[in-house]
Design a protein around this motif. Sequence first.
Motif, PDB file in Angstrom:
ATOM      1  N   GLY A 304       0.804  -1.210   0.000  1.00  0.00           N
ATOM      2  CA  GLY A 304       0.000   0.000   0.000  1.00  0.00           C
ATOM      3  C   GLY A 304       0.834   1.256   0.000  1.00  0.00           C
ATOM      4  O   GLY A 304       0.390   2.301  -0.481  1.00  0.00           O
ATOM      5  N   VAL A 327       1.510   8.739  -0.063  1.00  0.00           N
ATOM      6  CA  VAL A 327       0.453   7.874   0.475  1.00  0.00           C
ATOM      7  C   VAL A 327       0.195   8.214   1.949  1.00  0.00           C
ATOM      8  O   VAL A 327      -0.965   8.281   2.386  1.00  0.00           O
ATOM      9  N   PRO A 338      -4.080   2.798   3.773  1.00  0.00           N
ATOM     10  CA  PRO A 338      -3.778   2.657   2.338  1.00  0.00           C
ATOM     11  C   PRO A 338      -4.539   1.511   1.677  1.00  0.00           C
ATOM     12  O   PRO A 338      -4.947   1.625   0.532  1.00  0.00           O
ATOM     13  N   ILE A 339      -4.701   0.424   2.391  1.00  0.00           N
ATOM     14  CA  ILE A 339      -5.482  -0.715   1.897  1.00  0.00           C
ATOM     15  C   ILE A 339      -6.487  -1.084   2.983  1.00  0.00           C
ATOM     16  O   ILE A 339      -6.103  -1.390   4.111  1.00  0.00           O
ATOM     17  N   ASP A 340      -7.764  -1.058   2.647  1.00  0.00           N
ATOM     18  CA  ASP A 340      -8.812  -1.363   3.630  1.00  0.00           C
ATOM     19  C   ASP A 340      -9.871  -2.214   2.946  1.00  0.00           C
ATOM     20  O   ASP A 340     -10.721  -1.715   2.198  1.00  0.00           O
ATOM     21  N   TYR A 341      -9.815  -3.520   3.203  1.00  0.00           N
ATOM     22  CA  TYR A 341     -10.732  -4.451   2.539  1.00  0.00           C
ATOM     23  C   TYR A 341     -12.142  -4.410   3.127  1.00  0.00           C
ATOM     24  O   TYR A 341     -13.050  -5.058   2.595  1.00  0.00           O
ATOM     25  N   MET A 348     -11.317   0.509  -1.595  1.00  0.00           N
ATOM     26  CA  MET A 348     -10.347  -0.315  -0.870  1.00  0.00           C
ATOM     27  C   MET A 348      -8.929   0.241  -0.985  1.00  0.00           C
ATOM     28  O   MET A 348      -8.183   0.269  -0.016  1.00  0.00           O
ATOM     29  N   ASN A 349      -8.573   0.669  -2.188  1.00  0.00           N
ATOM     30  CA  ASN A 349      -7.239   1.206  -2.431  1.00  0.00           C
ATOM     31  C   ASN A 349      -7.293   2.726  -2.284  1.00  0.00           C
ATOM     32  O   ASN A 349      -7.974   3.409  -3.044  1.00  0.00           O
ATOM     33  N   ASP A 352      -6.190   4.969  -5.449  1.00  0.00           N
ATOM     34  CA  ASP A 352      -7.156   4.998  -6.551  1.00  0.00           C
ATOM     35  C   ASP A 352      -8.389   5.814  -6.177  1.00  0.00           C
ATOM     36  O   ASP A 352      -8.890   6.615  -6.985  1.00  0.00           O
ATOM     37  N   TRP A 353      -8.892   5.605  -4.975  1.00  0.00           N
ATOM     38  CA  TRP A 353     -10.073   6.354  -4.527  1.00  0.00           C
ATOM     39  C   TRP A 353      -9.775   7.850  -4.429  1.00  0.00           C
ATOM     40  O   TRP A 353     -10.581   8.686  -4.831  1.00  0.00           O
TER      41      TRP A 353
END
Length: 455
Positions: A304, A327, A338-341, A348-349, A352-353
């Motif tokens: 991330g 980031v 940075p990464i949240d599933y 999530m990313n 990108d969001w």
Amino acid sequence: MPTAMTESGPSVSLKLLALVAILVVFSLVILLLIFFLCFRGSRSCKKRNLATKHSSGSIPLVSKEITMVRASDLTPATTAIAVDVDGDDPKKKESEIKVEIGGGGHQRSNQVSVEDPDIGWGRWYSIREVELATRGFSEGNVIGEGGYGVVYRGVLHDASVVAVKNLLNNKGQAEKEFKVEVEAIGKVRHKNLVRLVGYCAEGARRMLVYEYVDNGNLEQWLHGDVGPVSPLTWDIRMRIAIGTAKGLAYLHEGLEPKVVHRDIKSSNILLDKNWNAKVSDFGLAKLLGSEKTHVTTRVMGTFGYVAPEYASSGMLNERSDVYSFGVLLMEIITGRSPIDYSRPPGEMNLVDWFKAMVASRRSEELVDPLIEIPPPPRSLKRVLLICLRCIDMDVVKRPKMGQIIHMLETDDFPFRSELRSVREKDPVPSHADVSIKVPYPPPKHAETVEKSRWR
């Protein structure tokens, strides 16, 4: 009768001379024997000293100024530090440490000193001192834990509070991280970098003693349970971002060789009681000489935060840290990982969001809802533009950390950019008419690299 006496006279004289000659010869033989024994003893002594100087102790190769120190006379509770990495009896080891000069293969030995425990890049602590400081590595003293090992809060005999990182020795990883951190920040002193106070190396155990930073890390304050309103106001968040940027700028631009941190993330940004940021954890750091534009290495870092070109090719330089900082800055603004599933697919990313939200002109929705007083639009726009510059896919277009500091601290920076048509109509620059472009060096040649696994 007189004739007999006359004949015996010469005989007695000859016997006396013979006796004297024998005594002289005997004395000479004894002197030669003594001289031979002394000469042989001195040669054997020199050989022993030479063997000691060139002994191959297995203490980690660190910088040439580091000196092992016996601390038995410092406090009644402490014991002498012994170099014992191979498991032998410490008392049988020579009290010397093998060191590496300038990262090359030339080595020498530094004799142990008992007079000054603070020679070199830090103080050597015995395992006994560290155990006493951490109450026997008590679970109640644990303040951090990860793949690198466990961090304990400790109180030394002089009442100073420290953080002790006990490195896990997985396939020699403790040895590597110990050496890297000593080389990277052993002598570094900067208010935005965690200071390395000392070391402990006994047997296969490797520990690093840092200054204690008393307000946790940024990850805890961004993602922990802080209530309905975050204590991290917009101004505090910007202070943390600027402090982090200053620490990284010193690593990149104030040192030779420069240091690429390689693991910039919120959990590695420690905060003091005044919310001053201190960059920590240099276990993955790489040194980069001025003659090099990059180094090829195994891909290590935290998913991330890792720059895409480094993840795909292993080519690393300080611009990889700039991406990670971008980031981190997004994380500071949004309060999101940075990464949240746990979030919807399109969110999530974080990168990108974030890009999609800026492109759709929904910048205000990017701000962490736990911030009670929203930032001024001018300040928000400035920081959003800095984020986008840091994560530029073209590596050479990313700004340097020194430039990022200037962008963060200059209030009107992003508003100097206007449409070209407006600039053409108004040749005289106004306060709202300046380009935000910064000159960059031309692209450097990329070398073939090897790929590897994530940390």
